[in-house]
Design an enzyme around this catalytic site. Sequence first.
Site, PDB file in Angstrom:
ATOM      1  N   LYS A 263      -3.344   6.964   6.460  1.00 32.43           N
ATOM      2  CA  LYS A 263      -3.364   8.273   5.786  1.00 32.43           C
ATOM      3  C   LYS A 263      -4.680   9.000   6.091  1.00 32.43           C
ATOM      4  CE  LYS A 263      -5.003   9.503   2.018  1.00 32.43           C
ATOM      5  NZ  LYS A 263      -5.534   9.586   0.674  1.00 32.43           N
TER       6      LYS A 263
ATOM      7  N   ASP B 115       0.405  10.966   1.413  1.00 33.10           N
ATOM      8  CA  ASP B 115      -0.297  10.461   0.233  1.00 33.10           C
ATOM      9  C   ASP B 115       0.710  10.360  -0.910  1.00 33.10           C
ATOM     10  OD1 ASP B 115       0.150  13.025  -0.646  1.00 33.10           O
ATOM     11  OD2 ASP B 115      -1.936  13.461  -1.110  1.00 33.10           O
TER      12      ASP B 115
END
Length: 207
Positions: A117, A135
């Site tokens: 991420k 996320d």
Amino acid sequence: MNANEIVATMEQLYPDARCALNHETPFQLLVATVLSAQTTDAAVNKVTPALFQAYPSAKEMAQASPSEIEPYIQRIGLYRNKARSIVHLSIELENRFDGVVPSSHKDLESLPGVGRKTANVVRAVAFGIPSFAVDTHVERVSKRLGLAKPQDSVVKVEAKLKRKIDRSSWIQAHHTFIFFGRYMCTARNPKCDNCPFVSICKKDRYK
Ligand code: SF4
């Protein structure tokens, strides 16, 4: 409504969606993103001005000890681990990349505390490389809107979003999904009365 139509509708709601982490350089974005794990961007923005004034680049931060960094970030969660991560990633940047933040997934994810991420955020925001960071907001929104299945891993969610959404839209769609998840499709008490996606929503399958 297909994925690109969902993105277009959402972008009308949040035309100014952007990265909310304050930063001036790729290094500062990388550090801010590592610090943002399990806390809010607003909380990170409160601690980074003093941190970056004292340690503006990897060169300065690599010379610090984690215990010297801790007082700057102790207002955010997991600060001891995060202090260790950002010092060690600065040392790695200095030793292996001449202090310059790399742009490839492989190199970014080889740095301490940097997962997929964070690498996607840095690639998209610092380098403008089409990426789709997943996320907690992006995952929830994608599953509620039926763009991914409830049981899908974040890696699978990312792959499905990239398949369904035009590549040219990935970076902005990522920011827009986060704004939609932060301000309307919240984890608890989402504002469904104002949502344009009620008719396609699968919240009953993904709370
Ligand atoms: S209807 Fe509610 S739960 Fe469904 S996408 Fe909209 S805000 Fe989220």
